[in-house]
Design a protein around this motif. Structure first.
Motif, PDB file in Angstrom:
ATOM      1  N   VAL A  69     -59.158   9.116  -8.401  1.00 35.23           N
ATOM      2  CA  VAL A  69     -60.234   8.063  -7.838  1.00 35.23           C
ATOM      3  C   VAL A  69     -60.694   8.677  -6.369  1.00 35.23           C
ATOM      4  O   VAL A  69     -59.902   8.593  -5.428  1.00 35.23           O
ATOM      5  N   MET A  70     -61.897   8.852  -6.430  1.00 34.89           N
ATOM      6  CA  MET A  70     -62.450   9.428  -5.084  1.00 34.89           C
ATOM      7  C   MET A  70     -62.926   8.253  -4.472  1.00 34.89           C
ATOM      8  O   MET A  70     -63.888   7.508  -5.062  1.00 34.89           O
ATOM      9  N   LEU A  71     -62.194   7.732  -3.347  1.00 37.77           N
ATOM     10  CA  LEU A  71     -62.619   6.283  -2.805  1.00 37.77           C
ATOM     11  C   LEU A  71     -63.894   6.209  -2.212  1.00 37.77           C
ATOM     12  O   LEU A  71     -64.354   4.827  -2.135  1.00 37.77           O
ATOM     13  N   LEU A  72     -64.534   7.304  -1.908  1.00 36.68           N
ATOM     14  CA  LEU A  72     -65.917   7.225  -1.558  1.00 36.68           C
ATOM     15  C   LEU A  72     -67.043   7.327  -2.410  1.00 36.68           C
ATOM     16  O   LEU A  72     -68.221   7.242  -2.237  1.00 36.68           O
ATOM     17  N   ALA A  95     -59.714  10.604  -0.253  1.00 37.10           N
ATOM     18  CA  ALA A  95     -61.041  10.166   0.432  1.00 37.10           C
ATOM     19  C   ALA A  95     -61.095   8.673   0.697  1.00 37.10           C
ATOM     20  O   ALA A  95     -62.032   7.998   0.455  1.00 37.10           O
ATOM     21  N   GLY A  96     -60.042   8.078   1.271  1.00 39.57           N
ATOM     22  CA  GLY A  96     -60.053   6.820   1.783  1.00 39.57           C
ATOM     23  C   GLY A  96     -58.542   5.954   1.618  1.00 39.57           C
ATOM     24  O   GLY A  96     -57.807   6.784   1.204  1.00 39.57           O
ATOM     25  N   ASN A  97     -58.748   4.633   1.699  1.00 36.92           N
ATOM     26  CA  ASN A  97     -57.534   4.201   1.605  1.00 36.92           C
ATOM     27  C   ASN A  97     -57.629   3.022   0.304  1.00 36.92           C
ATOM     28  O   ASN A  97     -58.483   2.205   0.177  1.00 36.92           O
ATOM     29  N   PRO A  98     -56.694   3.191  -0.655  1.00 36.94           N
ATOM     30  CA  PRO A  98     -56.797   2.286  -1.773  1.00 36.94           C
ATOM     31  C   PRO A  98     -56.320   0.859  -1.669  1.00 36.94           C
ATOM     32  O   PRO A  98     -56.265   0.200  -2.769  1.00 36.94           O
ATOM     33  N   ALA A  99     -55.854   0.420  -0.587  1.00 37.31           N
ATOM     34  CA  ALA A  99     -55.496  -0.774  -0.147  1.00 37.31           C
ATOM     35  C   ALA A  99     -56.090  -1.962  -0.942  1.00 37.31           C
ATOM     36  O   ALA A  99     -55.099  -2.846  -1.591  1.00 37.31           O
ATOM     37  N   LYS A 100     -57.385  -2.090  -1.058  1.00 40.93           N
ATOM     38  CA  LYS A 100     -58.116  -3.026  -1.390  1.00 40.93           C
ATOM     39  C   LYS A 100     -57.813  -3.282  -3.037  1.00 40.93           C
ATOM     40  O   LYS A 100     -58.169  -4.392  -3.608  1.00 40.93           O
ATOM     41  N   TYR A 101     -57.425  -2.193  -3.869  1.00 41.85           N
ATOM     42  CA  TYR A 101     -57.282  -2.292  -5.072  1.00 41.85           C
ATOM     43  C   TYR A 101     -55.703  -2.279  -5.682  1.00 41.85           C
ATOM     44  O   TYR A 101     -55.745  -2.296  -6.789  1.00 41.85           O
ATOM     45  N   LYS A 111     -49.347   3.073 -11.737  1.00 38.29           N
ATOM     46  CA  LYS A 111     -48.667   3.821 -10.787  1.00 38.29           C
ATOM     47  C   LYS A 111     -49.945   4.426  -9.736  1.00 38.29           C
ATOM     48  O   LYS A 111     -50.607   5.146 -10.325  1.00 38.29           O
ATOM     49  N   VAL A 112     -49.499   4.055  -8.523  1.00 37.43           N
ATOM     50  CA  VAL A 112     -50.804   4.536  -7.380  1.00 37.43           C
ATOM     51  C   VAL A 112     -49.963   5.651  -6.500  1.00 37.43           C
ATOM     52  O   VAL A 112     -49.046   5.404  -5.701  1.00 37.43           O
ATOM     53  N   ILE A 113     -50.705   6.848  -6.687  1.00 38.67           N
ATOM     54  CA  ILE A 113     -50.244   8.004  -5.753  1.00 38.67           C
ATOM     55  C   ILE A 113     -51.262   8.536  -4.644  1.00 38.67           C
ATOM     56  O   ILE A 113     -52.285   9.326  -5.056  1.00 38.67           O
ATOM     57  N   PRO A 114     -51.476   8.061  -3.556  1.00 39.63           N
ATOM     58  CA  PRO A 114     -52.563   8.335  -2.716  1.00 39.63           C
ATOM     59  C   PRO A 114     -52.136   9.915  -2.234  1.00 39.63           C
ATOM     60  O   PRO A 114     -51.258  10.215  -1.928  1.00 39.63           O
ATOM     61  N   VAL A 115     -53.563  10.814  -1.975  1.00 42.70           N
ATOM     62  CA  VAL A 115     -53.264  11.872  -1.100  1.00 42.70           C
ATOM     63  C   VAL A 115     -53.288  11.640   0.524  1.00 42.70           C
ATOM     64  O   VAL A 115     -54.448  11.006   0.689  1.00 42.70           O
ATOM     65  N   HIS A 143     -61.977  19.189   0.168  1.00 42.73           N
ATOM     66  CA  HIS A 143     -61.838  18.680   1.154  1.00 42.73           C
ATOM     67  C   HIS A 143     -60.481  18.635   1.942  1.00 42.73           C
ATOM     68  O   HIS A 143     -59.452  18.307   1.324  1.00 42.73           O
ATOM     69  N   ILE A 144     -60.258  18.956   3.426  1.00 44.73           N
ATOM     70  CA  ILE A 144     -59.049  19.393   3.956  1.00 44.73           C
ATOM     71  C   ILE A 144     -58.702  18.600   5.136  1.00 44.73           C
ATOM     72  O   ILE A 144     -59.704  18.142   5.986  1.00 44.73           O
TER      73      ILE A 144
END
Length: 309
Positions: A69-72, A95-101, A111-115, A143-144
């Motif tokens: 999921v691209m959060l932008l 590309a962002g913070n998944p906190a609100k979801y 299961k949630v695994i952020p980059v 994107h890096i």
């Protein structure tokens, strides 16, 4: 048993990168069937397109797969709804913070695994209750951040308790062993899978990777605050000279719009954005995903017989 394999119910702790316009149902299902975790890239695609990819993926594999999921994305809210509706077992986020979801996703058993590109973000994610994190070094394609995989991985491993998955600059068993030696419990691999038989990108994209040399994966967009690693071509050189001349970032961004599709679908070697990592030049052949994974795992085990794969 390996913590990442246990968490995701997979054979090998190898996750395929969620590459926009590259990672579709064909690639994701092939990686999952081969024992890794395949991912469908959400990118900026609307719900209907991702829903169709999920449907196709389920026809092609009965193994677990996930969605990146691209959060932008302008469609992020509906993509999260879709993931919950479709009972997708795992997502990676970028590309962002998944906190609100997170609460809704956890409630649905996803299961949630952020980059993450830094220790601070890794620790924040752990506090929020994510299941694992992907630490991506600047060697990666697309994107890096600025820190290397070699430097960032052990620092994040030392600062969190959840499993760490290393990404960026890994394309064979040697890279896997290096990541595990740094404390990672799994790896995420992108560029290597571009050169798989099941990857549906234009043949010219695969050939760009196969022909690339060690210094061909360059970074554009640093001046805009959105650095991207791509293979050197006319477009990349043009953007670099625009940056050097101090062209406003809006104009630079405009020049790159749609260029990923131009690379993956049209195969335009001059005007496409051929996102690939610094490891691209190590890739010399196109093989089925199963062969790629089996070769990586056996090479890793030959180097480190007690590796927990």
């Amino acid at each position: 048993m390996n913590k990442v394999c246990e968490l995701l119910n997979i054979k090998y702790p190898i996750i395929q990168g969620g590459m926009a316009w590259v990672a579709n149902s064909s690639l994701a299902s092939a990686v999952s069937n081969a024992g890794g975790l395949g991912l469908i890239a959400g990118g900026n695609a609307p719900k209907e397109i991702i829903k169709e990819e999920i449907r196709k993926c389920r026809e092609l594999t009965d193994k677990p797969f996930g969605v990146n999921v691209m959060l932008l994305s302008p469609f992020v809210d509906e993509i999260i709804d879709l993931i919950i509706e479709e009972k997708i077992p795992v997502i990676t986020t970028g590309a962002g913070n998944p906190a609100k979801y997170l609460d809704r996703l956890k409630e649905a058993g996803v299961k949630v695994i952020p980059v993450v590109p830094s220790i601070a973000l890794a620790q924040r994610m752990e506090k929020l209750g994510v299941d694992a994190i992907i630490v991506e070094g600047t060697e990666a394609g697309g994107h890096i951040g600025e820190l290397t995989t070699m430097v960032l991985t052990p620092q994040v491993v030392d600062s969190v308790k959840i499993p760490v998955i290393a990404a960026g600059g890994i394309a064979d068993g040697r890279g896997i062993v290096a990541a595990f030696a740094l404390g990672a419990k799994g790896v995420q691999i992108g560029t290597r899978f571009i050169c798989s038989e099941e990857c549906n990108v234009h043949e010219n994209y695969k050939n760009m990777v196969l022909k690339s040399k060690d210094r061909d994966a360059i970074v554009t967009g640093r001046s805009t605050g959105h650095p991207v690693r791509t293979l050197k071509n006319k477009l990349a050189k043009e953007i670099l000279s625009m940056e050097k001349e101090g062209v406003p970032s809006e104009e630079i961004d405009k020049r790159g719009i749609g260029s990923l599709r131009v690379a993956t679908v049209d195969g335009d070697i001059h005007n496409g954005s051929f996102m690939a990592g610094q490891i691209a030049s190590i890739i010399k052949d196109i093989k089925p995903c199963k062969e790629i994974l089996d070769d990586m795992v056996s090479q890793a085990k030959n180097i480190m017989p007690n590796i927990e794969l």
